[in-house]
Design a protein around this motif. Sequence first.
Motif, PDB file in Angstrom:
ATOM      1  N   PRO A  17       0.826  -1.207   0.000  1.00 45.64           N
ATOM      2  CA  PRO A  17       0.000   0.000   0.000  1.00 45.64           C
ATOM      3  C   PRO A  17       0.862   1.259   0.000  1.00 45.64           C
ATOM      4  CG  PRO A  17       0.094  -0.921   2.197  1.00 45.64           C
ATOM      5  CD  PRO A  17       0.839  -1.872   1.299  1.00 45.64           C
ATOM      6  N   HIS A  18       0.455   2.260  -0.771  1.00 47.62           N
ATOM      7  CA  HIS A  18       1.161   3.536  -0.844  1.00 47.62           C
ATOM      8  C   HIS A  18       0.134   4.663  -0.723  1.00 47.62           C
ATOM      9  CE1 HIS A  18       5.015   1.856  -2.160  1.00 47.62           C
ATOM     10  NE2 HIS A  18       4.277   0.998  -2.849  1.00 47.62           N
ATOM     11  N   THR A  19       0.403   5.618   0.154  1.00 49.63           N
ATOM     12  CA  THR A  19      -0.473   6.768   0.324  1.00 49.63           C
ATOM     13  C   THR A  19      -0.043   7.875  -0.623  1.00 49.63           C
ATOM     14  OG1 THR A  19      -0.828   6.223   2.652  1.00 49.63           O
ATOM     15  CG2 THR A  19      -1.371   8.470   1.969  1.00 49.63           C
ATOM     16  N   VAL A  20      -0.977   8.339  -1.444  1.00 47.47           N
ATOM     17  CA  VAL A  20      -0.702   9.381  -2.433  1.00 47.47           C
ATOM     18  C   VAL A  20      -0.714  10.745  -1.737  1.00 47.47           C
ATOM     19  CG1 VAL A  20      -1.519  10.464  -4.558  1.00 47.47           C
ATOM     20  CG2 VAL A  20      -1.781   7.999  -4.243  1.00 47.47           C
ATOM     21  N   THR A  21       0.374  11.512  -1.915  1.00 49.85           N
ATOM     22  CA  THR A  21       0.438  12.849  -1.327  1.00 49.85           C
ATOM     23  C   THR A  21       0.300  13.949  -2.374  1.00 49.85           C
ATOM     24  OG1 THR A  21       2.854  12.851  -1.420  1.00 49.85           O
ATOM     25  CG2 THR A  21       1.829  12.118   0.636  1.00 49.85           C
ATOM     26  N   ASN A  22       0.603  13.632  -3.642  1.00 47.83           N
ATOM     27  CA  ASN A  22       0.525  14.636  -4.701  1.00 47.83           C
ATOM     28  C   ASN A  22       0.268  13.935  -6.030  1.00 47.83           C
ATOM     29  OD1 ASN A  22       0.588  17.096  -5.958  1.00 47.83           O
ATOM     30  ND2 ASN A  22       2.804  17.356  -5.826  1.00 47.83           N
ATOM     31  N   VAL A  23      -0.529  14.563  -6.883  1.00 49.63           N
ATOM     32  CA  VAL A  23      -0.829  14.025  -8.213  1.00 49.63           C
ATOM     33  C   VAL A  23      -0.601  15.138  -9.229  1.00 49.63           C
ATOM     34  CG1 VAL A  23      -2.578  13.009  -9.712  1.00 49.63           C
ATOM     35  CG2 VAL A  23      -2.585  12.485  -7.265  1.00 49.63           C
ATOM     36  N   ARG A  24       0.199  14.838 -10.255  1.00 52.89           N
ATOM     37  CA  ARG A  24       0.438  15.802 -11.335  1.00 52.89           C
ATOM     38  C   ARG A  24       0.126  15.150 -12.664  1.00 52.89           C
ATOM     39  NH1 ARG A  24       6.318  16.866  -9.620  1.00 52.89           N
ATOM     40  NH2 ARG A  24       5.842  16.773  -7.429  1.00 52.89           N
ATOM     41  N   ARG A  25      -0.458  15.907 -13.567  1.00 53.05           N
ATOM     42  CA  ARG A  25      -0.754  15.420 -14.909  1.00 53.05           C
ATOM     43  C   ARG A  25       0.515  15.549 -15.753  1.00 53.05           C
ATOM     44  NH1 ARG A  25      -6.151  17.584 -17.234  1.00 53.05           N
ATOM     45  NH2 ARG A  25      -6.772  16.409 -15.421  1.00 53.05           N
ATOM     46  N   VAL A  26       0.856  14.493 -16.494  1.00 51.94           N
ATOM     47  CA  VAL A  26       2.011  14.510 -17.394  1.00 51.94           C
ATOM     48  C   VAL A  26       1.550  14.119 -18.793  1.00 51.94           C
ATOM     49  CG1 VAL A  26       3.737  14.116 -15.589  1.00 51.94           C
ATOM     50  CG2 VAL A  26       2.704  12.158 -16.712  1.00 51.94           C
ATOM     51  N   ALA A  27       2.471  14.100 -19.731  1.00 54.32           N
ATOM     52  CA  ALA A  27       2.154  13.827 -21.140  1.00 54.32           C
ATOM     53  C   ALA A  27       1.343  12.539 -21.314  1.00 54.32           C
ATOM     54  CB  ALA A  27       3.440  13.734 -21.951  1.00 54.32           C
ATOM     55  N   GLY A  28       0.468  12.555 -22.300  1.00 56.59           N
ATOM     56  CA  GLY A  28      -0.308  11.375 -22.643  1.00 56.59           C
ATOM     57  C   GLY A  28      -1.451  11.077 -21.697  1.00 56.59           C
ATOM     58  N   GLY A  29      -1.842  12.054 -20.872  1.00 60.62           N
ATOM     59  CA  GLY A  29      -2.940  11.841 -19.937  1.00 60.62           C
ATOM     60  C   GLY A  29      -2.562  11.023 -18.726  1.00 60.62           C
ATOM     61  N   ARG A  30      -1.280  10.714 -18.600  1.00 61.79           N
ATOM     62  CA  ARG A  30      -0.825   9.941 -17.452  1.00 61.79           C
ATOM     63  C   ARG A  30      -0.757  10.810 -16.206  1.00 61.79           C
ATOM     64  NH1 ARG A  30       4.602   7.862 -19.719  1.00 61.79           N
ATOM     65  NH2 ARG A  30       4.550  10.012 -20.395  1.00 61.79           N
ATOM     66  N   ARG A  31      -0.599  10.180 -15.044  1.00 59.39           N
ATOM     67  CA  ARG A  31      -0.482  10.879 -13.772  1.00 59.39           C
ATOM     68  C   ARG A  31       0.833  10.500 -13.105  1.00 59.39           C
ATOM     69  NH1 ARG A  31      -4.362  12.709 -15.953  1.00 59.39           N
ATOM     70  NH2 ARG A  31      -6.363  13.186 -15.051  1.00 59.39           N
ATOM     71  N   LEU A  32       1.516  11.510 -12.576  1.00 57.11           N
ATOM     72  CA  LEU A  32       2.714  11.283 -11.777  1.00 57.11           C
ATOM     73  C   LEU A  32       2.269  11.333 -10.324  1.00 57.11           C
ATOM     74  CD1 LEU A  32       5.786  10.976 -11.446  1.00 57.11           C
ATOM     75  CD2 LEU A  32       5.927  13.474 -11.446  1.00 57.11           C
ATOM     76  N   LEU A  33       2.363  10.201  -9.649  1.00 59.06           N
ATOM     77  CA  LEU A  33       1.935  10.109  -8.257  1.00 59.06           C
ATOM     78  C   LEU A  33       3.149  10.220  -7.348  1.00 59.06           C
ATOM     79  CD1 LEU A  33      -0.438   7.021  -8.561  1.00 59.06           C
ATOM     80  CD2 LEU A  33      -0.995   9.435  -8.900  1.00 59.06           C
ATOM     81  N   GLU A  34       3.020  11.024  -6.310  1.00 54.50           N
ATOM     82  CA  GLU A  34       4.054  11.109  -5.284  1.00 54.50           C
ATOM     83  C   GLU A  34       3.471  10.495  -4.020  1.00 54.50           C
ATOM     84  OE1 GLU A  34       6.686  14.422  -2.886  1.00 54.50           O
ATOM     85  OE2 GLU A  34       5.669  14.990  -4.734  1.00 54.50           O
ATOM     86  N   PHE A  35       4.261   9.609  -3.393  1.00 56.07           N
ATOM     87  CA  PHE A  35       3.787   8.899  -2.214  1.00 56.07           C
ATOM     88  C   PHE A  35       4.395   9.471  -0.941  1.00 56.07           C
ATOM     89  CE2 PHE A  35       3.708   5.540  -5.576  1.00 56.07           C
ATOM     90  CZ  PHE A  35       2.342   5.512  -5.726  1.00 56.07           C
ATOM     91  N   ALA A  36       3.772   9.156   0.180  1.00 55.54           N
ATOM     92  CA  ALA A  36       4.224   9.649   1.479  1.00 55.54           C
ATOM     93  C   ALA A  36       5.664   9.250   1.778  1.00 55.54           C
ATOM     94  CB  ALA A  36       3.293   9.140   2.583  1.00 55.54           C
ATOM     95  N   ASP A  37       6.121   8.127   1.216  1.00 52.83           N
ATOM     96  CA  ASP A  37       7.501   7.681   1.464  1.00 52.83           C
ATOM     97  C   ASP A  37       8.507   8.341   0.522  1.00 52.83           C
ATOM     98  OD1 ASP A  37       7.051   6.378  -0.936  1.00 52.83           O
ATOM     99  OD2 ASP A  37       7.140   4.365  -0.095  1.00 52.83           O
ATOM    100  N   GLY A  38       8.031   9.255  -0.356  1.00 53.06           N
ATOM    101  CA  GLY A  38       8.917   9.982  -1.260  1.00 53.06           C
ATOM    102  C   GLY A  38       9.064   9.360  -2.635  1.00 53.06           C
ATOM    103  N   ASN A  39       8.571   8.158  -2.821  1.00 57.90           N
ATOM    104  CA  ASN A  39       8.663   7.504  -4.125  1.00 57.90           C
ATOM    105  C   ASN A  39       7.696   8.130  -5.119  1.00 57.90           C
ATOM    106  OD1 ASN A  39      10.662   5.497  -3.658  1.00 57.90           O
ATOM    107  ND2 ASN A  39       9.168   4.341  -2.457  1.00 57.90           N
ATOM    108  N   LEU A  40       8.026   7.993  -6.405  1.00 56.83           N
ATOM    109  CA  LEU A  40       7.198   8.490  -7.494  1.00 56.83           C
ATOM    110  C   LEU A  40       6.765   7.325  -8.368  1.00 56.83           C
ATOM    111  CD1 LEU A  40       9.368  11.536  -8.591  1.00 56.83           C
ATOM    112  CD2 LEU A  40       7.357  11.581  -7.121  1.00 56.83           C
ATOM    113  N   TYR A  41       5.616   7.456  -9.013  1.00 61.70           N
ATOM    114  CA  TYR A  41       5.103   6.409  -9.896  1.00 61.70           C
ATOM    115  C   TYR A  41       4.292   7.076 -11.000  1.00 61.70           C
ATOM    116  CZ  TYR A  41       2.902   1.991 -11.238  1.00 61.70           C
ATOM    117  OH  TYR A  41       2.474   0.892 -11.918  1.00 61.70           O
ATOM    118  N   VAL A  42       4.525   6.676 -12.254  1.00 61.83           N
ATOM    119  CA  VAL A  42       3.746   7.191 -13.379  1.00 61.83           C
ATOM    120  C   VAL A  42       2.642   6.179 -13.672  1.00 61.83           C
ATOM    121  CG1 VAL A  42       3.776   7.863 -15.805  1.00 61.83           C
ATOM    122  CG2 VAL A  42       5.713   8.444 -14.329  1.00 61.83           C
ATOM    123  N   LEU A  43       1.412   6.667 -13.671  1.00 55.04           N
ATOM    124  CA  LEU A  43       0.240   5.817 -13.812  1.00 55.04           C
ATOM    125  C   LEU A  43      -0.532   6.219 -15.060  1.00 55.04           C
ATOM    126  CD1 LEU A  43      -1.592   3.686 -12.390  1.00 55.04           C
ATOM    127  CD2 LEU A  43      -2.708   5.614 -11.273  1.00 55.04           C
ATOM    128  N   GLY A  44      -0.835   5.242 -15.913  1.00 54.93           N
ATOM    129  CA  GLY A  44      -1.632   5.502 -17.110  1.00 54.93           C
ATOM    130  C   GLY A  44      -3.050   5.897 -16.749  1.00 54.93           C
TER     131      GLY A  44
END
Length: 71
Positions: A17-44
């Motif tokens: 489980p990862h808690t989302v702290t920030n969501v940003r829109r990036v190219a192609g309609g994807r989302r860049l998710l930032e998690f409470a632990d500092g990790n980032l993930y690009v989600l379609g």
Amino acid sequence: MGDNVRPGDVIMIGGNPHTVTNVRRVAGGRRLLEFADGNLYVLGATLPVHVTRTRARLVAGRDGLLRVVLH
């Protein structure tokens, strides 16, 4: 779907489980998710994900600052 993820959501990635702290829109309609632990993930945008949405409320502290309380 990935385009509905918002801060405060808890999503499962790799069985963890990862808690989302920030969501940003990036190219192609994807989302860049930032998690409470500092990790980032690009989600379609159309990728199905399991989301647990927490209920949050703002509470004023004795110092006058607002804090987010999850329950």
